[in-house]
Structures are given as structure tokens and as C-alpha cells.
Motif scaffolding. Structure first.
Motif, PDB file in Angstrom:
ATOM      1  N   PRO A  80       0.808  -1.224   0.000  1.00 54.68           N
ATOM      2  CA  PRO A  80       0.000   0.000   0.000  1.00 54.68           C
ATOM      3  C   PRO A  80       0.845   1.279   0.000  1.00 54.68           C
ATOM      4  O   PRO A  80       0.459   2.282  -0.606  1.00 54.68           O
ATOM      5  CB  PRO A  80      -0.820  -0.130   1.279  1.00 54.68           C
ATOM      6  N   ALA A  81       1.997   1.218   0.644  1.00 54.50           N
ATOM      7  CA  ALA A  81       2.868   2.400   0.719  1.00 54.50           C
ATOM      8  C   ALA A  81       3.482   2.763  -0.627  1.00 54.50           C
ATOM      9  O   ALA A  81       3.953   3.901  -0.818  1.00 54.50           O
ATOM     10  CB  ALA A  81       3.976   2.154   1.737  1.00 54.50           C
ATOM     11  N   ASP A  82       3.493   1.820  -1.576  1.00 55.81           N
ATOM     12  CA  ASP A  82       4.081   2.079  -2.891  1.00 55.81           C
ATOM     13  C   ASP A  82       3.163   2.890  -3.806  1.00 55.81           C
ATOM     14  O   ASP A  82       3.618   3.451  -4.804  1.00 55.81           O
ATOM     15  CB  ASP A  82       4.407   0.759  -3.596  1.00 55.81           C
ATOM     16  N   ILE A  83       1.870   2.923  -3.505  1.00 55.59           N
ATOM     17  CA  ILE A  83       0.898   3.549  -4.405  1.00 55.59           C
ATOM     18  C   ILE A  83       0.866   5.059  -4.189  1.00 55.59           C
ATOM     19  O   ILE A  83       0.528   5.548  -3.116  1.00 55.59           O
ATOM     20  CB  ILE A  83      -0.502   2.945  -4.199  1.00 55.59           C
ATOM     21  N   SER A 107      -9.853   2.225   3.028  1.00 51.16           N
ATOM     22  CA  SER A 107     -10.034   0.782   3.095  1.00 51.16           C
ATOM     23  C   SER A 107      -8.770   0.015   2.711  1.00 51.16           C
ATOM     24  O   SER A 107      -8.445  -1.008   3.309  1.00 51.16           O
ATOM     25  CB  SER A 107     -11.190   0.360   2.178  1.00 51.16           C
ATOM     26  N   LEU A 108      -8.048   0.527   1.718  1.00 55.78           N
ATOM     27  CA  LEU A 108      -6.834  -0.154   1.252  1.00 55.78           C
ATOM     28  C   LEU A 108      -5.605   0.198   2.090  1.00 55.78           C
ATOM     29  O   LEU A 108      -4.551  -0.422   1.923  1.00 55.78           O
ATOM     30  CB  LEU A 108      -6.567   0.199  -0.213  1.00 55.78           C
ATOM     31  N   GLY A 109      -5.731   1.189   2.970  1.00 53.60           N
ATOM     32  CA  GLY A 109      -4.605   1.565   3.825  1.00 53.60           C
ATOM     33  C   GLY A 109      -3.465   2.205   3.052  1.00 53.60           C
ATOM     34  O   GLY A 109      -2.299   2.000   3.380  1.00 53.60           O
ATOM     35  N   LEU A 110      -3.811   3.010   2.035  1.00 57.83           N
ATOM     36  CA  LEU A 110      -2.772   3.655   1.239  1.00 57.83           C
ATOM     37  C   LEU A 110      -2.140   4.820   2.009  1.00 57.83           C
ATOM     38  O   LEU A 110      -2.706   5.321   2.973  1.00 57.83           O
ATOM     39  CB  LEU A 110      -3.361   4.148  -0.087  1.00 57.83           C
ATOM     40  N   ALA A 111      -0.987   5.258   1.542  1.00 54.49           N
ATOM     41  CA  ALA A 111      -0.203   6.265   2.260  1.00 54.49           C
ATOM     42  C   ALA A 111      -0.875   7.634   2.240  1.00 54.49           C
ATOM     43  O   ALA A 111      -1.665   7.958   1.351  1.00 54.49           O
ATOM     44  CB  ALA A 111       1.189   6.365   1.635  1.00 54.49           C
ATOM     45  N   GLU A 112      -0.527   8.466   3.225  1.00 52.30           N
ATOM     46  CA  GLU A 112      -1.039   9.830   3.285  1.00 52.30           C
ATOM     47  C   GLU A 112      -0.552  10.659   2.103  1.00 52.30           C
ATOM     48  O   GLU A 112      -1.197  11.634   1.711  1.00 52.30           O
ATOM     49  CB  GLU A 112      -0.594  10.493   4.597  1.00 52.30           C
TER      50      GLU A 112
END
Length: 344
Positions: A80-83, A107-112
């Protein structure tokens, strides 16, 4: 538009659990069919659609989109941190505000640091989203991004059936604009794309073209009426004619932009409206219909999900192999069209 550094990484899709056949919908409309003396099987005969899928009651577009997004992210091998970028491109949305993308992002827990927003352009939204993301990748602004769409057709179909049952003034002619609404289905799809300089998958987005023909933007219009019901009115015959006309203009521009000829394209993945539409489209463009992979008979018209989920399922079934070329074609009410070329 041309791209030198844009890769497709992975698709993810989710099919709703409930299968609703065209015969099921006709059974619900039995009083109307009897009064107007409409033959059974008319809906499937007109559209080529045997069935479509529906979600569990209460499923939100963001929930459906997140299911597909999670699958695409897992398949890509990224975290998720890569997106760096997320766009939700479906016609369906959770609410007017905030953006549906905000719910999918959470929901996907992507980065701020991930840039998020919605893109709305009827059935063409997903392909528009691919163009926006590709442009950002080409400019070096994004390493990896995701496009997602979750269409929820249940309310539109339910409202259409109720309206037809309640309207005693209907005739065989006036019922026609409502039939297109009965071809709609639900589903969700997602695609991860990235910069080949970060990770080269070998699946290149080469480029594409777009055309707008907005003098015909009155042929398919939808929204909520005074009773807050979702309804749509479509001049299907004229929309088909003008949509194909616009796609033909887009195809000519696509050929000029990419330098590809029709024989070099192994597979076509198109936004699907109906069987007659597909036949006339490929006849007008002088393309081989045997190269068109379809999911229309079992999924119906899933709005912005149609073309990308068809490509995802086609790849899964071995219809597109390494080294082959594919074209994604979308036509949206409005009317506008986008065609994108992929070297797999």
C-alpha cells in the motif's frame, strides 16, 4: 497521446454473488409484457445478455472497488505504501461528497502522500483514469498508481422495473427508452500501473486517442427523479449509431497516433452495450470480430467496469499472450470515445 515509460502491472476484479437472468427481469415485468403483448425472451434477444450480476443489498461502490483494488495490489507484489495515486472512476459513487476515492483509500490503507480523487465520465471513466495516471507517470510525478471502479446497478434496475409496472400509459414505443437500463449489471475492477524505470513488467501502454461528439449528449441521460429514484432514459438506436460514428473517428486517430494497423492487433477489449452494437461496431471499423473478447452475455453492461474487466478476464483465460498487441475501446454517453493500445 504516446507513452514511453508506462507499464501495466496487474488487474484485479470482483464479480457480485447474485446472478440475475434476463428471464428473471421479464418475470418481474410480466404484467407489462402481458398488457403490451411483448414476447418472452425479448430482452435477451434485443441485447444478447443472458444474465448480469448484483451485489448484496446495501453494498457501496467504494466497498466493491476496494475488493478489486486489494486483489490488484496483491497481484502486483507492491505494498500500500508504494501507491502514489488513486482514482475512482465509476458512474456509481457512495455520495456526492466526499469523493468515493477517500473511502477506497482508507479501506486499502494507502499512504497519506497518495494523491486521490474521483473521475466521472459515464462508461468511459476507467479509460480516462488510465490516461490521467499514464500522463503523470510519463511526467515522472508518480511511480505507481491505481485505477478502481465499483458499479452498483441494483437501484437503477429496481427503479426501472417499478416505474414500468406503475406506468399504465406505456406503449410498445414508449417503453423502448427504458430497456437499456435493464441491460445494466454490477461489478468491480482495478488496475495497477507504474513507471517502467521503477519496475518493467513488459506490459507497455503505448498510447491512444480520443474523440468527442457532444452534440449528441441528449441521447442517454440519467439521474434521480423527484422521488429520489435512479432512472435513465436512452434512445438506444440513435445512441448506437452516433456512438459507432464517434468510435470510428477515434479509431482513425488511434491508427495515426500509434502507427498500428488492424492486422497487428491480436485482441480487442471493448465497452459492451449489446450484441447488435458489437456487430455494427466491428463492421463499421472493418475489424475482425473473432478478435473481440466479450463478457457481455453473462455480465451485461457494467458501465465503466465493462472494458477493463473484460480485458482482465481475457488475460486470465489466455486470450492475450506475451508479445501480442491489444486495444481497449470505450464509448461513453455524451458522446465521447477513447482507444488505448497495449503491447503485452
Amino acid at each position: 497521446m504516446k507513452y514511453s515509460r508506462v507499464c501495466l502491472h496487474s488487474f484485479g476484479y470482483e464479480l457480485p454473488p447474485h446472478i440475475v437472468t434476463s428471464a428473471d427481469l421479464e418475470q418481474q415485468l410480466a404484467p407489462v409484457y402481458e398488457r403490451l403483448k411483448l414476447p418472452e425472451g425479448r430482452l435477451e434477444l434485443m441485447s444478447g445478455i443472458r444474465s448480469r450480476r448484483f451485489w448484496e443489498p446495501g453494498t457501496k461502490p467504494s466497498e466493491a472497488a476496494a475488493l478489486a483494488g486489494r486483489k490488484a495490489l496483491t497481484a502486483s507484489g507492491l505494498t500500500p505504501a508504494d501507491i502514489d495515486f488513486l482514482a475512482v472512476t465509476s458512474v456509481s459513487r457512495d455520495m456526492m461528497e466526499p469523493a468515493t476515492a477517500s473511502f477506497v483509500h482508507r479501506s486499502l490503507g494507502l499512504a497519506e502522500s497518495c494523491q486521490i480523487f474521483d473521475i466521472s465520465n459515464a462508461c468511459l471513466g476507467f479509460l480516462n483514469g488510465m490516461v490521467v495516471l499514464a500522463n503523470m507517470i510519463e511526467l515522472g510525478q508518480v511511480r505507481y498508481g491505481m485505477i478502481v471502479a465499483g458499479e452498483t446497478a441494483e437501484e437503477l434496475v429496481r427503479s426501472t422495473v417499478q416505474q414500468l409496472l406503475a406506468d399504465e400509459s406505456l406503449t410498445r414505443k414508449t417503453i423502448k427508452p427504458a430497456f437499456a437500463s435493464l441491460t445494466i449489471g454490477s461489478g468491480a475492477v482495478a488496475l495497477v500501473m507504474g513507471d517502467r524505470k521503477a519496475k518493467d513488467t513488459g506490459h507497455r501502454l503505448v498510447g491512444g486517442a480520443c474523440r468527442a461528439n457532444t452534440k449528441h449528449n441528449d441521447l442517454c441521460q440519467g439521474g434521480q427523479n423527484s422521488e429520489q429514484e435512479t432512472l435513465m432514459s436512452t434512445d438506444a438506436e440513435l445512441l448506437l449509431e452516433k456512438g459507432i460514428e464517434t468510435a470510428a473517428m477515434c479509431w482513425q486517430a488511434f491508427v495515426q497516433e500509434t502507427g498500428w494497423d488492424k492486422d497487428s492487433i491480436r485482441r480487442f477489449f471493448c465497452h459492451q452495450v449489446g450484441q447488435a452494437h458489437s456487430r455494427q461496431l466491428f463492421s463499421k471499423l472493418e475489424l475482425d470480430p473473432a478478435r473481440n473478447f466479450e463478457t457481455l452475455p453473462v455480465l451485461g453492461n457494467i458501465g465503466s467496469v465493462s472494458a477493463p474487466i473484460t480485458m482482465a478476464m481475457g488475460i486470465e483465460r489466455g486470450k492475450l499472450k506475451s508479445g501480442q498487441r491489444a486495444a481497449l475501446l470505450g464509448i461513453g454517453s455524451g458522446i465521447n470515445s477513447v482507444m488505448l493500445g497495449v503491447e503485452w
